[in-house]
Design an enzyme around this catalytic site. Structure first.
Site, mmCIF file in Angstrom:
data_model
loop_
_atom_site.group_PDB
_atom_site.id
_atom_site.type_symbol
_atom_site.label_atom_id
_atom_site.label_comp_id
_atom_site.label_asym_id
_atom_site.label_seq_id
_atom_site.Cartn_x
_atom_site.Cartn_y
_atom_site.Cartn_z
ATOM 1 N N LYS A 1 40.784 51.130 37.226
ATOM 2 C CA LYS A 1 39.732 50.107 37.210
ATOM 3 C C LYS A 1 40.153 48.965 38.125
ATOM 4 O O LYS A 1 41.267 48.422 37.985
ATOM 5 C CB LYS A 1 39.586 49.604 35.775
ATOM 6 C CG LYS A 1 38.208 49.174 35.385
ATOM 7 C CD LYS A 1 38.221 48.970 33.869
ATOM 8 C CE LYS A 1 36.931 48.420 33.371
ATOM 9 N NZ LYS A 1 37.053 48.040 31.951
HETATM 10 C C1 E4P Z 1 33.931 47.371 30.484
HETATM 11 O O1 E4P Z 1 34.605 48.191 31.040
HETATM 12 C C2 E4P Z 1 34.458 46.152 29.864
HETATM 13 O O2 E4P Z 1 35.722 46.466 29.337
HETATM 14 C C3 E4P Z 1 33.644 45.651 28.703
HETATM 15 O O3 E4P Z 1 32.474 46.394 28.523
HETATM 16 C C4 E4P Z 1 33.448 44.175 28.692
HETATM 17 O O4 E4P Z 1 32.711 43.830 27.549
HETATM 18 P P1 E4P Z 1 32.652 42.329 26.974
HETATM 19 O O5 E4P Z 1 31.736 41.545 27.818
HETATM 20 O O6 E4P Z 1 32.134 42.522 25.574
HETATM 21 O O7 E4P Z 1 34.063 41.806 27.004
#
Ligand code: E4P
Length: 221
Positions: A83
């Site tokens: 990522k």
């Molecule tokens: C996606 O890969 C992120 O880890 C995640 O969906 C972020 O979500 P949040 O806005 O609830 O932290």
């Protein structure tokens, strides 16, 4: 539509994997911090439980270090998706890793223009954050619709739209309506997907009425 779970909690991942509905996992530095576990060991453990893509996020923000981190993370298991953040350096890393056959999830996407860049950089997944857009008064679901529509215009774009930052079931259903490929969902919201009061009420009535028959299916001839 593929379901990923958005968590670093291995117990939750094992439990949800047992449903047979789990296609992958996403983590981020916040979720890793919440887990309290060693990052590399946790990703290896998750990759043993889930066959599908497991997103592991780089920690650096400069190209050279992110690339080295991404290469190291990719070696943990063949189903690791590295990522990277949607920055110029992040997309350079995306291009370099994806050119070498590594799956890449480009995260922190908040606009269609950014999603176009990620597709051109060869991202396996683009992660638009619906909930965080809603939080600041913008329409997160509209962004999903726009990205899906844009990607459809270009069959050479192989990037899958992965909706992230899901807060409730409606985010998921709205994304499914427009054909988003993947949803990464917090465990709590996955459980909410099953729930409907009329299901509970209807089941209670069926159970009660069945008891009146005095029969058991397994003992029946
Ligand atoms: C996606 O890969 C992120 O880890 C995640 O969906 C972020 O979500 P949040 O806005 O609830 O932290």
């Amino acid at each position: 539509m593929k379901f990923f779970v958005d968590t670093g909690d291995i117990a939750e991942i094992k439990d949800l994997a047992s449903t047979g509905l789990l296609d992958g996992v996403t983590t981020n530095p916040t979720l890793i911090a919440q887990s309290g576990k060693n990052f590399l060991k946790l990703i290896a453990e998750i990759c043993e439980v889930v066959d599908g893509p497991v997103s592991a996020e780089v920690a650096a923000t400069d190209y050279a270090t992110m690339l080295k981190e991404g290469q190291k993370l990719a070696k943990i298991a063949k189903n690791v998706a590295v990522k990277v953040p949607l920055t110029p350096d992040g997309l350079k890393v995306c291009k370099a890793l994806s050119d070498n056959g590594t799956q890449v999830n480009v995260t922190l996407c908040f606009s269609s223009a950014q999603a176009i860049l990620a597709a051109k950089a060869g991202a396996t997944f683009i992660s638009p954050f619906v909930g965080r857009l809603d939080d600041v008064g913008q329409d997160g679901t509209q962004l999903i619709k726009d990205i899906v529509q844009i990607y459809k215009q270009y069959p050479n774009f192989k990037t899958e739209v992965l909706i992230a930052s899901i807060r409730h079931p409606i985010h998921l259903v709205d994304a499914a309506k427009v054909g988003a490929h993947v949803a990464t969902i917090p465990p709590k919201v996955i459980r909410q997907l099953y729930a409907h009061p009329l299901t509970d009420k209807g089941l209670a009535a069926f159970v009660a009425d069945w008891a009146k028959t005095g029969q058991t299916i397994l003992d029946a001839a």
